[in-house]
Motif scaffolding. Structure first.
Motif, PDB file in Angstrom:
ATOM      1  N   THR A   1       0.848  -1.191   0.000  1.00  0.00           N
ATOM      2  CA  THR A   1       0.000   0.000   0.000  1.00  0.00           C
ATOM      3  C   THR A   1       0.885   1.244   0.000  1.00  0.00           C
ATOM      4  O   THR A   1       1.748   1.402   0.864  1.00  0.00           O
ATOM      5  CB  THR A   1      -0.923   0.032   1.226  1.00  0.00           C
ATOM      6  OG1 THR A   1      -1.750  -1.124   1.234  1.00  0.00           O
ATOM      7  CG2 THR A   1      -1.816   1.273   1.194  1.00  0.00           C
ATOM      8  N   PHE A   2       0.667   2.112  -0.984  1.00  0.00           N
ATOM      9  CA  PHE A   2       1.361   3.389  -1.069  1.00  0.00           C
ATOM     10  C   PHE A   2       0.347   4.495  -0.786  1.00  0.00           C
ATOM     11  O   PHE A   2      -0.700   4.562  -1.442  1.00  0.00           O
ATOM     12  CB  PHE A   2       1.975   3.606  -2.450  1.00  0.00           C
ATOM     13  CG  PHE A   2       2.935   2.527  -2.869  1.00  0.00           C
ATOM     14  CD1 PHE A   2       3.973   2.139  -2.039  1.00  0.00           C
ATOM     15  CD2 PHE A   2       2.802   1.883  -4.092  1.00  0.00           C
ATOM     16  CE1 PHE A   2       4.859   1.150  -2.418  1.00  0.00           C
ATOM     17  CE2 PHE A   2       3.680   0.885  -4.485  1.00  0.00           C
ATOM     18  CZ  PHE A   2       4.719   0.513  -3.641  1.00  0.00           C
TER      19      PHE A   2
ATOM     20  N   LEU B   1       3.611  -2.934   3.867  1.00  0.00           N
ATOM     21  CA  LEU B   1       3.539  -4.262   3.266  1.00  0.00           C
ATOM     22  C   LEU B   1       2.877  -5.217   4.248  1.00  0.00           C
ATOM     23  O   LEU B   1       3.351  -5.381   5.375  1.00  0.00           O
ATOM     24  CB  LEU B   1       4.941  -4.769   2.908  1.00  0.00           C
ATOM     25  CG  LEU B   1       5.049  -6.234   2.475  1.00  0.00           C
ATOM     26  CD1 LEU B   1       4.254  -6.479   1.195  1.00  0.00           C
ATOM     27  CD2 LEU B   1       6.512  -6.634   2.287  1.00  0.00           C
ATOM     28  N   ARG B   2       1.782  -5.812   3.826  1.00  0.00           N
ATOM     29  CA  ARG B   2       1.146  -6.884   4.591  1.00  0.00           C
ATOM     30  C   ARG B   2       1.524  -8.193   3.906  1.00  0.00           C
ATOM     31  O   ARG B   2       1.070  -8.495   2.815  1.00  0.00           O
ATOM     32  CB  ARG B   2      -0.374  -6.709   4.631  1.00  0.00           C
ATOM     33  CG  ARG B   2      -1.070  -7.693   5.567  1.00  0.00           C
ATOM     34  CD  ARG B   2      -2.523  -7.320   5.776  1.00  0.00           C
ATOM     35  NE  ARG B   2      -3.286  -7.447   4.552  1.00  0.00           N
ATOM     36  CZ  ARG B   2      -4.565  -7.098   4.424  1.00  0.00           C
ATOM     37  NH1 ARG B   2      -5.199  -6.554   5.445  1.00  0.00           N
ATOM     38  NH2 ARG B   2      -5.198  -7.249   3.281  1.00  0.00           N
TER      39      ARG B   2
ATOM     40  N   PHE C   1      12.102 -13.629   4.828  1.00  0.00           N
ATOM     41  CA  PHE C   1      10.932 -12.813   5.105  1.00  0.00           C
ATOM     42  C   PHE C   1      11.124 -11.480   4.395  1.00  0.00           C
ATOM     43  O   PHE C   1      12.214 -10.901   4.435  1.00  0.00           O
ATOM     44  CB  PHE C   1      10.762 -12.604   6.608  1.00  0.00           C
ATOM     45  CG  PHE C   1      10.449 -13.866   7.364  1.00  0.00           C
ATOM     46  CD1 PHE C   1       9.136 -14.269   7.556  1.00  0.00           C
ATOM     47  CD2 PHE C   1      11.472 -14.657   7.874  1.00  0.00           C
ATOM     48  CE1 PHE C   1       8.842 -15.439   8.247  1.00  0.00           C
ATOM     49  CE2 PHE C   1      11.186 -15.824   8.565  1.00  0.00           C
ATOM     50  CZ  PHE C   1       9.862 -16.223   8.748  1.00  0.00           C
ATOM     51  N   VAL C   2      10.062 -10.993   3.756  1.00  0.00           N
ATOM     52  CA  VAL C   2      10.186  -9.808   2.909  1.00  0.00           C
ATOM     53  C   VAL C   2       9.724  -8.558   3.653  1.00  0.00           C
ATOM     54  O   VAL C   2       8.651  -8.544   4.259  1.00  0.00           O
ATOM     55  CB  VAL C   2       9.376  -9.982   1.613  1.00  0.00           C
ATOM     56  CG1 VAL C   2       9.404  -8.702   0.776  1.00  0.00           C
ATOM     57  CG2 VAL C   2       9.927 -11.143   0.798  1.00  0.00           C
ATOM     58  N   PHE C   3      10.561  -7.532   3.621  1.00  0.00           N
ATOM     59  CA  PHE C   3      10.224  -6.195   4.091  1.00  0.00           C
ATOM     60  C   PHE C   3      10.486  -5.218   2.952  1.00  0.00           C
ATOM     61  O   PHE C   3      11.274  -5.502   2.050  1.00  0.00           O
ATOM     62  CB  PHE C   3      11.068  -5.819   5.315  1.00  0.00           C
ATOM     63  CG  PHE C   3      10.574  -6.406   6.609  1.00  0.00           C
ATOM     64  CD1 PHE C   3       9.802  -5.649   7.474  1.00  0.00           C
ATOM     65  CD2 PHE C   3      10.868  -7.722   6.938  1.00  0.00           C
ATOM     66  CE1 PHE C   3       9.338  -6.193   8.661  1.00  0.00           C
ATOM     67  CE2 PHE C   3      10.411  -8.268   8.123  1.00  0.00           C
ATOM     68  CZ  PHE C   3       9.635  -7.502   8.994  1.00  0.00           C
ATOM     69  N   LEU C   4       9.858  -4.050   3.028  1.00  0.00           N
ATOM     70  CA  LEU C   4      10.078  -3.074   1.969  1.00  0.00           C
ATOM     71  C   LEU C   4      11.499  -2.533   1.983  1.00  0.00           C
ATOM     72  O   LEU C   4      12.086  -2.283   0.938  1.00  0.00           O
ATOM     73  CB  LEU C   4       9.082  -1.917   2.089  1.00  0.00           C
ATOM     74  CG  LEU C   4       7.641  -2.246   1.710  1.00  0.00           C
ATOM     75  CD1 LEU C   4       6.751  -1.027   1.894  1.00  0.00           C
ATOM     76  CD2 LEU C   4       7.557  -2.738   0.268  1.00  0.00           C
ATOM     77  N   ASP C   5      12.057  -2.346   3.197  1.00  0.00           N
ATOM     78  CA  ASP C   5      13.418  -1.836   3.284  1.00  0.00           C
ATOM     79  C   ASP C   5      13.980  -2.112   4.669  1.00  0.00           C
ATOM     80  O   ASP C   5      13.292  -2.619   5.563  1.00  0.00           O
ATOM     81  CB  ASP C   5      13.471  -0.334   2.955  1.00  0.00           C
ATOM     82  CG  ASP C   5      12.514   0.495   3.797  1.00  0.00           C
ATOM     83  OD1 ASP C   5      12.345   0.196   4.999  1.00  0.00           O
ATOM     84  OD2 ASP C   5      11.929   1.456   3.259  1.00  0.00           O
TER      85      ASP C   5
END
Length: 497
Positions: A282-283, A299-300, A483-487
């Motif tokens: 979501t932006f 990010l979900r 595990f994915v994170f935006l940054d």
């Protein structure tokens, strides 16, 4: 069975109506389709800026009575035009797969040298959202030192706006990319003249596809809404096979976000939701009527997060500590006829390359975009740090298939059919980074992970994190499920005790 589809009279609205009609006929070949085209209040009033009009749904409300009275069975709208409040007597029963939600900036080639010389630029737009969000972004994304950026109101359908750009002293125009794409790709011969005019206009402009991170779209931009009367259960069942559930879910969430801030096209707020295999992005960016500044990317994820952990067991705490390499340039020459360039890092574009006019340049992320712009490079768009698998969606715009070349380091990640050219090599820095006692690792590049793994094989069994895209795929290739994170910043904030 006969179904009458209504829409506005503009070329774009008719194309959208035809798209729904064709999809309906494909799903139900026995159906006869009729079309009914009408003007709306927004079409009749071409003077007032949309955000100043007191009426809600200026492009859609005129169709409500005809729908409820049975003059037509369904109406096809650009979903962003519908009022943000739910109607008690009508509903959106279906939507097709969403077109590109991003905005497109067109800049006249004949005026760009003057912009570079003076640092003054004027841009047509009818959107307070675009004016607010792009004021800061364009100053860094354009390869010119802008001291003054002016946004000017413009009205009319898309071909009219493009025509006004070329007939005025204005430098640029921002439009919804989905509108240009639909107009250019329509198969019906009645749109041939419009397509020829648009192609001619595009040949006189340079363009940028604006990133959703910095310029989230109007909620529902690029999506179609098929509206029916709530009492028509028969139509709801008929339309069910057409509906794209992912698009419907994303648009519903975007509209909920805008509704939370009051709604309406006067709002200086963009909200875009992207559904990807790793989760829901979501932006949100803009400013509310109360002056609250919004600037969030979230990010979900599609899988649960691990437990939080003490910061002293996390690495790196400062992302600069994770730079394991220095860079050494590799002498390479550009192709005589260079393909479209996908640039992994700004350093991957050699300093001595002189790009041809019209060269398409795509950046891996917005940081790379801005660094290239500081070097005087016109960047056409970005993968927004989501990886090279993120589609560019520009072949309709350019009018022909593109051959891509990725510029990266000599052992850089490649995927699919995009060939890569190594323009530099990574040279491991002297010294060994102490990772003892660390359990949670965030990787900003696949190369850093593979180098660290070669020196510290034990880290394979630890817990790993990274951004979406090529780094994620490199870890997975090595048997690690990250595990994915935006940054890195989001990772530290959400995972540390």
């Amino acid at each position: 069975m006969r179904v009458t589809i209504a829409s506005r009279r503009s070329d774009l609205a008719r194309i959208q109506a035809y798209q729904v009609g064709e999809a309906l006929q494909t799903a139900h070949p026995q159906i006869e389709i009729n079309y009914s085209f009408h003007e709306s209040l927004g079409d009749r009033n071409q003077n007032d800026p949309l955000w100043q009009m007191p009426e809600k749904g200026v492009f859609t409300q005129d169709f409500r009575a005809g729908l409820l009275q049975g003059e037509f069975d369904l109406v096809v709208h650009s979903w962003e035009d519908l009022a943000i409040e739910e109607d008690p007597e009508t509903e959106v029963a279906a939507t097709l797969s969403r077109a590109d939600a991003r905005d497109l900036l067109l800049v006249r080639e004949d005026r760009w040298p003057e912009v570079e010389r003076t640092g003054v630029m004027s841009i047509f737009t009818s959107s307070p959202r675009r004016s607010y969000n792009l004021e800061s972004f364009l100053r860094e994304a354009l390869p010119a030192r802008l001291r003054e950026l002016n946004f000017t109101n413009v009205r009319g359908n898309v071909p009219t706006r493009v025509r006004k750009l070329l007939q005025s002293e204005t430098d640029g125009l921002i439009v919804a990319k989905a509108a240009i794409d639909r107009l250019l790709s329509a198969k019906q011969s009645e749109f041939a003249a419009t397509q020829q005019e648009l192609r001619s206009a595009l040949s006189q402009c340079r363009w940028m596809v604006l990133p959703l991170r910095d310029n989230p779209a109007a909620p529902a931009q690029g999506a179609l809404a098929v509206e029916i009367a709530r009492r028509r259960a028969d139509l709801r069942e008929l339309l069910a096979p057409l509906n794209c559930a992912d698009t419907f879910a994303a648009v519903t969430r975007e509209r909920e976000i805008l509704r939370g801030y009051g709604g309406g096209c006067h709002q200086k707020i963009g909200a875009s939701v992207l559904l990807r295999p790793f989760g829901e992005l979501t932006f949100l960016r803009g400013v509310t009527d109360d002056g609250e500044v919004l600037d969030r990317c979230s990010l979900r994820t599609s899988k649960p997060r691990p437990p939080k952990i003490d910061r002293d067991k996390m690495w790196p705490l400062d992302v600069s500590d994770a730079d394991w390499f220095s860079r050494e340039a590799i002498p390479v020459k550009p192709a005589v006829e260079p393909p479209a360039l996908w640039i992994a890092k700004a350093d991957a574009l050699p300093d001595d390359w002189r790009l041809c006019p019209g060269q398409i340049v795509w950046a891996s992320g917005v940081k790379t975009w801005k660094r290239l712009a500081r070097r005087g490079v016109w960047v056409n768009g970005s993968a927004e740090s989501l990886g090279q698998q993120e589609p560019q969606n520009i072949e309709t715009l350019v009018g022909f298939p593109l051959n891509w070349l990725k510029l990266t380091h000599e052992s850089g990640y490649t995927e699919g059919e995009m060939p890569a050219l190594g323009t530099y090599r990574l040279m491991p820095n002297n010294g060994r980074v102490d990772l003892e006692g660390k359990e949670y690792f965030f990787w900003k590049s696949g190369s850093s992970f593979e180098h660290a793994l070669s020196l510290n094989p034990w880290i394979e069994s630890m817990t790993h994190f990274c951004g979406p895209g090529n780094t994620q795929r490199t870890l997975e290739k090595n048997g690690v499920q990250p595990f994915v994170f935006l940054d890195h910043t989001q990772w530290l904030e959400e995972m540390s005790v």
